[in-house]
Design an enzyme around this catalytic site. Structure first.
Site, mmCIF file in Angstrom:
data_model
loop_
_atom_site.group_PDB
_atom_site.id
_atom_site.type_symbol
_atom_site.label_atom_id
_atom_site.label_comp_id
_atom_site.label_asym_id
_atom_site.label_seq_id
_atom_site.Cartn_x
_atom_site.Cartn_y
_atom_site.Cartn_z
ATOM 1 N N TYR A 127 0.828 -1.226 0.000
ATOM 2 C CA TYR A 127 0.000 0.000 0.000
ATOM 3 C C TYR A 127 0.858 1.269 0.000
ATOM 4 O O TYR A 127 0.799 2.074 -0.943
ATOM 5 C CB TYR A 127 -0.912 -0.076 1.224
ATOM 6 C CG TYR A 127 -1.622 1.171 1.659
ATOM 7 C CD1 TYR A 127 -2.299 1.979 0.739
ATOM 8 C CD2 TYR A 127 -1.657 1.523 3.007
ATOM 9 C CE1 TYR A 127 -2.980 3.110 1.164
ATOM 10 C CE2 TYR A 127 -2.346 2.645 3.440
ATOM 11 C CZ TYR A 127 -2.992 3.442 2.521
ATOM 12 O OH TYR A 127 -3.666 4.552 2.950
ATOM 13 N N ASP A 140 10.213 -7.246 -3.501
ATOM 14 C CA ASP A 140 9.034 -7.635 -2.719
ATOM 15 C C ASP A 140 8.865 -9.143 -2.879
ATOM 16 O O ASP A 140 9.037 -9.670 -3.982
ATOM 17 C CB ASP A 140 7.804 -6.896 -3.267
ATOM 18 C CG ASP A 140 6.643 -6.866 -2.274
ATOM 19 O OD1 ASP A 140 6.236 -5.756 -1.886
ATOM 20 O OD2 ASP A 140 6.144 -7.954 -1.893
ATOM 21 N N ALA A 192 9.324 -3.174 3.590
ATOM 22 C CA ALA A 192 8.775 -4.533 3.706
ATOM 23 C C ALA A 192 8.727 -4.927 5.178
ATOM 24 O O ALA A 192 9.731 -4.840 5.875
ATOM 25 C CB ALA A 192 9.662 -5.510 2.946
ATOM 26 N N ALA A 193 7.569 -5.346 5.639
ATOM 27 C CA ALA A 193 7.437 -5.705 7.060
ATOM 28 C C ALA A 193 6.088 -6.344 7.314
ATOM 29 O O ALA A 193 5.146 -6.162 6.546
ATOM 30 C CB ALA A 193 7.556 -4.454 7.937
ATOM 31 N N SER A 203 2.993 -5.939 9.818
ATOM 32 C CA SER A 203 2.627 -4.653 10.429
ATOM 33 C C SER A 203 1.296 -4.657 11.193
ATOM 34 O O SER A 203 0.631 -3.631 11.252
ATOM 35 C CB SER A 203 2.583 -3.568 9.352
ATOM 36 O OG SER A 203 1.658 -3.930 8.369
ATOM 37 N N TYR A 227 5.222 -5.911 17.752
ATOM 38 C CA TYR A 227 5.415 -5.138 16.520
ATOM 39 C C TYR A 227 6.301 -3.926 16.799
ATOM 40 O O TYR A 227 7.320 -3.711 16.128
ATOM 41 C CB TYR A 227 4.036 -4.703 15.979
ATOM 42 C CG TYR A 227 4.107 -3.727 14.842
ATOM 43 C CD1 TYR A 227 4.799 -4.046 13.675
ATOM 44 C CD2 TYR A 227 3.496 -2.472 14.929
ATOM 45 C CE1 TYR A 227 4.872 -3.141 12.623
ATOM 46 C CE2 TYR A 227 3.557 -1.571 13.886
ATOM 47 C CZ TYR A 227 4.247 -1.901 12.736
ATOM 48 O OH TYR A 227 4.319 -0.999 11.705
ATOM 49 N N LYS A 252 10.316 -3.265 15.636
ATOM 50 C CA LYS A 252 10.694 -2.070 14.858
ATOM 51 C C LYS A 252 11.760 -1.263 15.607
ATOM 52 O O LYS A 252 12.699 -0.737 15.015
ATOM 53 C CB LYS A 252 9.460 -1.197 14.604
ATOM 54 C CG LYS A 252 8.503 -1.769 13.563
ATOM 55 C CD LYS A 252 9.007 -1.512 12.155
ATOM 56 C CE LYS A 252 8.017 -1.976 11.098
ATOM 57 N NZ LYS A 252 8.443 -1.664 9.731
ATOM 58 N N PHE A 271 -13.242 -1.849 18.984
ATOM 59 C CA PHE A 271 -12.470 -2.563 20.001
ATOM 60 C C PHE A 271 -12.332 -1.730 21.277
ATOM 61 O O PHE A 271 -11.292 -1.140 21.532
ATOM 62 C CB PHE A 271 -11.089 -2.936 19.453
ATOM 63 C CG PHE A 271 -11.129 -3.863 18.276
ATOM 64 C CD1 PHE A 271 -12.068 -4.885 18.196
ATOM 65 C CD2 PHE A 271 -10.215 -3.726 17.227
ATOM 66 C CE1 PHE A 271 -12.111 -5.748 17.102
ATOM 67 C CE2 PHE A 271 -10.242 -4.585 16.143
ATOM 68 C CZ PHE A 271 -11.193 -5.592 16.076
ATOM 69 N N ARG A 317 -8.742 -4.643 21.932
ATOM 70 C CA ARG A 317 -7.781 -5.479 21.201
ATOM 71 C C ARG A 317 -6.439 -5.422 21.944
ATOM 72 O O ARG A 317 -5.985 -4.333 22.312
ATOM 73 C CB ARG A 317 -7.623 -4.939 19.780
ATOM 74 C CG ARG A 317 -6.773 -5.783 18.866
ATOM 75 C CD ARG A 317 -6.799 -5.256 17.437
ATOM 76 N NE ARG A 317 -6.157 -3.956 17.300
ATOM 77 C CZ ARG A 317 -6.016 -3.311 16.161
ATOM 78 N NH1 ARG A 317 -6.509 -3.830 15.031
ATOM 79 N NH2 ARG A 317 -5.425 -2.138 16.101
#
Ligand code: UDP
Length: 327
Positions: A11, A31, A74-75, A77, A141, A145, A206, A281
């Site tokens: 995206y 990718d 690229a990850a 996420s 996450y 990072k 949530f 969440r």
């Protein structure tokens, strides 16, 4: 400049690639297409389907392309998924990321812009968040990072790598060509618009018992084009070897709550959006709002689209296109 974009079929990566090409750069998208879409890669970009863990293949690709710099996007996420599957997040965001850094070192590529996250701050003590605030992530996450940001500093000191980490708040919206399409989708705005489009029956909220004005979580939504522009500015600012910088990337202000996003979506789409409040969440901090003063000062970055209605309108228009993949 010859720029490699990892995750360029995703995206945000696809919008960054479009802007780089519009600015006259040569781009190689790397990718593994696990989540990315080949049709999201600009026709004028080169493309290589390689997983970052394949260090030698990455080294060769960087060398053959003659890369001047890397934008590493690229990850994995997803905050919620990272809590239940931390292994995936350390593998993809740390181990594979280090493989990329080693490949860069081996190919003598010394400049990198890294997609980091507001999740490095955890549950911050004050808002808006400044880069000097404590980094104490509350989910794997953010922790992964942050670990990679630390690696960038040490690689800078030891190998002369020059890096800028952009700590994204909540990317949203679309360009005329690119928008958000994850499978499965977990992000609030595309889910809400899916409900408006009749593709889902309701939106689950949530938690509405957070210590926020309306009880739902507050986030800082930033239009994907504004976010992408920060990358091209950061590329120009990467010069001194060994320097590692981090910048927040959000619109600031007071942010928008989940309820405010729902209200805006009702206004923009003109449809009712059924919602149901469910459990919180895991791993969600109540409020994440950026101070983006540092990037404004150092790089001259300013968001052009701060209004939630405008951001949602771009996403909604993209979804309405006849060629939209969900049609
Ligand atoms: N959210 C929600 N329902 C959903 C998806 C998200 O209430 O179906 C909330 C989530 O708890 C968070 C906010 O919306 O407070 C933004 O979540 P998203 O996953 O879009 O981005 P994140 O902040 O996790 O990066």
């Amino acid at each position: 400049m010859r720029v490699v974009v990892t995750g360029g079929a995703g995206y945000i990566g696809s919008v960054v690639t479009d802007q780089l090409i519009a600015d006259g750069h040569e781009v190689l998208v790397i990718d593994n297409l696990v989540k990315g879409h080949l049709d999201a890669v600009h026709d004028s970009a080169q493309f290589a389907e390689i997983d970052l863990i394949e260090c030698d293949n990455i080294t060769n690709a960087l060398g053959e392309f003659g890369a001047d710099a890397v934008i590493h996007m690229a990850a994995a996420s997803l905050v919620g998924e990272s809590v239940t599957n931390p292994s995936k997040y350390y593998q993809e965001n740390v181990v594979a990321g280090l493989s990329l850094l080693d490949a860069m070192r081996d190919a003598s590529v010394t400049r990198i812009v890294f997609s980091s996250t507001a999740a490095v701050y955890g549950d911050p003590e004050k808002q808006p968040i400044e880069e000097t605030d404590a980094t104490t992530p509350t989910n794997p996450y953010g922790a992964a990072k942050l670990a990679f940001e630390h690696a960038l500093r040490w690689y800078g000191q030891a190998y002369g790598l020059s890096s800028i980490s952009l700590r994204y708040f909540n990317a949203a919206g679309a360009t005329t060509r690119r928008g958000e399409r994850h499978d499965p989708e977990t992000h609030l705005i595309p889910l809400v618009l899916d409900v408006a489009a009749g593709r889902r029956p309701e939106i689950l909220v949530f938690g509405d018992d957070y210590d926020t004005p309306d009880g739902t979580c507050v986030r800082d939504y930033i239009h994907v084009e504004d976010l992408a522009r920060a990358h091209t500015l950061a590329l120009q600012a990467l010069d001194a070897p060994g320097v590692a910088r981090s910048y927040n990337l959000g619109c600031g202000g007071t942010g928008y709550s989940v309820r405010q996003v729902l209200d805006a979506a009702i206004r923009v789409t003109g449809t009712d959006i059924p919602m149901r409040v469910v459990e919180r969440r895991a791993g969600d901090p109540p409020v994440l709002v950026a101070s983006s003063q540092r990037i404004a000062q150092d790089l001259g970055w300013q968001p052009q689209r701060q209004e939630l209605d405008e951001i949602l309108t771009t996403a909604w228009q993209w979804m309405q296109q006849p060629a939209h993949p969900s049609r």
